[in-house]
Each structure stands twice: as C-alpha cells, then as structure tokens.
Design an enzyme around this catalytic site. Structure first.
Site, PDB file in Angstrom:
ATOM      1  CB  SER A 228     -65.581 -22.420 -45.289  1.00  7.06           C
ATOM      2  OG  SER A 228     -66.627 -21.310 -46.399  1.00  7.06           O
TER       3      SER A 228
ATOM      4  CE1 TYR B 150     -61.208 -20.205 -47.567  1.00  4.02           C
ATOM      5  CE2 TYR B 150     -63.172 -19.841 -48.795  1.00  4.02           C
ATOM      6  CZ  TYR B 150     -62.648 -19.821 -47.763  1.00  4.02           C
ATOM      7  OH  TYR B 150     -63.003 -19.945 -46.135  1.00  4.02           O
TER       8      TYR B 150
HETATM    9  N1  LIG Z   1     -65.796 -14.374 -43.408  1.00  6.58           N
HETATM   10  C1  LIG Z   1     -66.421 -15.593 -44.610  1.00  6.58           C
HETATM   11  O1  LIG Z   1     -67.014 -15.530 -45.154  1.00  6.58           O
HETATM   12  C2  LIG Z   1     -65.964 -16.833 -43.765  1.00  6.58           C
HETATM   13  C3  LIG Z   1     -67.106 -17.681 -44.379  1.00  6.58           C
HETATM   14  C4  LIG Z   1     -67.068 -19.048 -43.935  1.00  6.58           C
HETATM   15  C5  LIG Z   1     -65.071 -19.356 -43.709  1.00  6.58           C
HETATM   16  N2  LIG Z   1     -64.373 -18.770 -43.079  1.00  6.58           N
HETATM   17  C6  LIG Z   1     -63.965 -18.651 -42.542  1.00  6.58           C
HETATM   18  O2  LIG Z   1     -63.409 -18.091 -40.724  1.00  6.58           O
HETATM   19  C7  LIG Z   1     -62.132 -18.024 -40.380  1.00  6.58           C
HETATM   20  C8  LIG Z   1     -61.452 -16.915 -39.932  1.00  6.58           C
HETATM   21  O3  LIG Z   1     -62.486 -15.578 -41.057  1.00  6.58           O
HETATM   22  P1  LIG Z   1     -62.669 -14.030 -40.866  1.00  6.58           P
HETATM   23  O4  LIG Z   1     -63.798 -14.212 -41.323  1.00  6.58           O
HETATM   24  O5  LIG Z   1     -62.929 -14.257 -39.283  1.00  6.58           O
HETATM   25  O6  LIG Z   1     -61.213 -13.641 -41.364  1.00  6.58           O
HETATM   26  P2  LIG Z   1     -60.314 -12.434 -40.544  1.00  6.58           P
HETATM   27  O7  LIG Z   1     -61.485 -11.832 -40.126  1.00  6.58           O
HETATM   28  O8  LIG Z   1     -59.343 -12.575 -41.809  1.00  6.58           O
HETATM   29  O9  LIG Z   1     -59.769 -13.928 -39.465  1.00  6.58           O
HETATM   30  C9  LIG Z   1     -58.696 -14.528 -40.437  1.00  6.58           C
HETATM   31  C10 LIG Z   1     -58.153 -14.400 -38.650  1.00  6.58           C
HETATM   32  O10 LIG Z   1     -56.979 -15.621 -38.678  1.00  6.58           O
HETATM   33  C11 LIG Z   1     -54.940 -15.366 -38.686  1.00  6.58           C
HETATM   34  N3  LIG Z   1     -54.774 -16.400 -38.920  1.00  6.58           N
HETATM   35  C12 LIG Z   1     -54.070 -15.892 -40.440  1.00  6.58           C
HETATM   36  N4  LIG Z   1     -53.070 -16.826 -41.303  1.00  6.58           N
HETATM   37  C13 LIG Z   1     -52.417 -17.069 -39.460  1.00  6.58           C
HETATM   38  C14 LIG Z   1     -52.192 -17.913 -38.987  1.00  6.58           C
HETATM   39  N5  LIG Z   1     -50.274 -18.325 -40.056  1.00  6.58           N
HETATM   40  N6  LIG Z   1     -51.279 -18.212 -37.871  1.00  6.58           N
HETATM   41  C15 LIG Z   1     -52.683 -17.668 -36.906  1.00  6.58           C
HETATM   42  N7  LIG Z   1     -53.651 -17.283 -37.181  1.00  6.58           N
HETATM   43  C16 LIG Z   1     -53.716 -16.887 -38.633  1.00  6.58           C
HETATM   44  C17 LIG Z   1     -55.626 -14.005 -38.837  1.00  6.58           C
HETATM   45  O11 LIG Z   1     -54.478 -13.604 -37.409  1.00  6.58           O
HETATM   46  P3  LIG Z   1     -52.891 -13.215 -38.017  1.00  6.58           P
HETATM   47  O12 LIG Z   1     -53.744 -12.247 -39.475  1.00  6.58           O
HETATM   48  O13 LIG Z   1     -52.956 -11.606 -36.808  1.00  6.58           O
HETATM   49  O14 LIG Z   1     -52.548 -14.060 -37.917  1.00  6.58           O
HETATM   50  C18 LIG Z   1     -57.095 -13.995 -38.232  1.00  6.58           C
HETATM   51  O15 LIG Z   1     -57.190 -13.973 -36.766  1.00  6.58           O
HETATM   52  C19 LIG Z   1     -61.562 -18.744 -41.479  1.00  6.58           C
HETATM   53  O16 LIG Z   1     -60.746 -20.013 -41.003  1.00  6.58           O
HETATM   54  C20 LIG Z   1     -62.256 -18.424 -43.164  1.00  6.58           C
HETATM   55  O17 LIG Z   1     -61.734 -19.217 -43.829  1.00  6.58           O
HETATM   56  C21 LIG Z   1     -64.700 -17.198 -43.134  1.00  6.58           C
END
Ligand SMILES: NC(=O)c1ccc[n+]([C@@H]2O[C@H](COP(=O)([O-])OP(=O)(O)OC[C@H]3O[C@@H](n4cnc5c(N)ncnc54)[C@H](OP(=O)(O)O)[C@@H]3O)[C@@H](O)[C@H]2O)c1
Length: 237
Positions: A133, A145
C-alpha cells in the site's frame, strides 16, 4: 494463485488474468464468492479453481499450494492480495485489531510466500506480487495498518534481492485509496473518519490496480517491475 480473490482488487486481478489466458487458483475465506467468480471465469472460457483458505493459518495456506500443484502441475505466480485494515490512529485501534492486521497482512503474506517459494525455486521460474500500500512506504495516520504494510513492503524489497538469481521475480504494488469493500468493512467510526478524509475524491477502481499488475506480470522474463505505485489523481500530491 490469487489470494484475496473474493472481492475488490483480488477479484479484479483474477478476472484480468483470466482474460489473459491464465489458469487460476482463487483463494479467500468466503467460498460462495469464490464459486461465483469461478463461474464467471468459466463462462468466458477460462479455468478457475476456488480454494477456501484462511491465509493466516499456515497449514491451510500450504495445503492450498499443494492442491494447486496437484491440479495444475506448477505454480507460475503468487498474487498475495489478501489483506485487512482498520485505518485508525494508534489510540483508536484495539489490541485484537492489531493482531488481526498482523496475522493477515504479515503472517498470512509470509505463509503464502513460504508455501509458494519452494515450487518456484524448483521450477527456476516464478513471480511473487505483493499487494502492499502507499501506507507501506509513506507515513499515514493509520499507525498499525501502516506498520503492517511497511512490513509487506520490506518483505517485497528484501525477497526480491534474495531470489532474483533463482529465476523468481518480485513486485511490490503500492496503491493509494481504491474503491472496494475495504473501507466500507471498517468499524463504523473509523469508516466515517476515512470517508470524511477522502471527501468527494474520485478513488482508483480495482480494475486500475489490476491493469497495473497485468503490466508487471506480462513483461518479458528479463524485466522485473520492482515497485508499482498508483494513486488517485487527486491524492497524488
Ligand atoms: N482499498 C484500498 O484503498 C487499498 C489501498 C491500498 C492497498 N490495499 C490493499 O489491497 C488488498 C486488497 O484489498 P481490497 O481493497 O481489494 O479490499 P477487499 O475488497 O476488502 O478485499 C480483501 C480481500 O482479502 C481477503 N481476505 C481477508 N482476510 C483474509 C484471510 N484471513 N484469508 C484469506 N483471504 C482474506 C478477503 O476475502 P475473505 O473475506 O473472503 O476472506 C477479500 O477477498 C489488501 O491487502 C489491502 O490492504 C487496499
């Protein structure tokens, strides 16, 4: 193999990879979501294997990699996208939230890499993409975080140096705010504060990040895309 494929960036990346012809193993805890995604991929002529896995449980993660190798005979890419976040200042983050963020964002990442790396080393071929991130490189008010994502960035930077002569590429992906379920799933007071901070800014879409990842993983083998930084234009200052 895409972890975190049940929503957001992971789901968009799985769809983008499928349209490039990749055979996919899709990993998350919500099996119903994975099955729906697999159906969409198959309807478009692709191949997808949903595997319900908690990345933060070492035995589940290694079993998932074993299953992928049994099914496909090899593992070309690990896209370690699963992550959780409570983007709150330290004094408004609970100890159980610390633990959950480190369990998934750090230990889950390490277990994923530990399970995949021996296969890639034996193949002398592989690509590890780590979804860190912007908060993993710059200092943001979301103390814990941000700390977990600084660990993810450090793992990516260090691992790249460690395995670059083994035929394995490593890319760190470091986006700013992306419009996914990530923010809406936060504790209501934290979610409200984040939404207030972002205001009416036009965020990145998950597909924007997926397009960057596709660029990184489709370069010739001689090219390692080290770091991919993507920000909403209005957050880029
Ligand atoms: N959205 C943002 O602004 C942003 C910015 C920078 C970086 N990120 C990073 O991008 C990545 C994806 O996030 P996103 O924005 O796409 O959010 P999201 O839609 O909430 O997706 C998160 C994913 O992680 C999975 N997950 C969470 N805990 C898990 C576990 N214990 N085992 C297996 N899978 C797990 C969830 O699936 P289940 O709940 O089905 O397990 C879901 O598929 C994350 O690493 C986040 O930190 C996000």
């Amino acid at each position: 193999m895409v972890t975190g494929a049940s929503s957001g960036i992971g789901e968009a990346t799985a769809l983008a990879l499928a349209s490039e012809g990749a055979k996919l193993a899709i990993i998350a805890r919500r099996l119903d979501r994975l099955e729906r995604l697999a159906d969409r991929i198959r309807e478009n002529g692709g191949e997808a294997l949903p595997i319900q896995t908690d990345v933060a449980t070492e035995t589940q993660m290694s079993a998932a990699v074993d299953r992928v190798v049994d099914e496909f005979g090899r593992l070309d890419m690990l896209l370690a996208i699963a992550g959780v976040g409570v983007a709150a200042p330290f004094q408004r983050t609970t100890t159980s939230e610390y633990r959950q963020m480190f369990d998934v964002n750090v230990f889950g990442l390490l277990y994923s890499i530990a399970a995949a790396l021996p296969i890639m080393k034996a193949q002398r071929d592989g690509h590890v993409v780590i979804l860190s991130s912007g908060t993993g490189r710059y200092i943001h008010p979301s103390t814990v975080y941000s700390a977990s994502k600084h660990a993810a960035t450090a793992i990516a930077e260090s691992l790249r140096r460690e395995v670059c002569t083994d035929g394995i590429r490593v890319t760190s992906v470091e986006p700013g705010a992306v419009s996914t379920e990530f923010i809406s799933q936060m504790r209501p007071d934290v979610r409200d504060a984040v939404e207030k901070r972002l205001g009416d800014m036009e965020l990145l879409e998950a597909q924007d990040v997926a397009a960057g990842i596709i660029y990184a993983v489709t370069q010739p083998k001689r090219v390692n895309v080290n770091i991919l930084t993507l920000y909403p234009a209005q957050q880029a200052a």
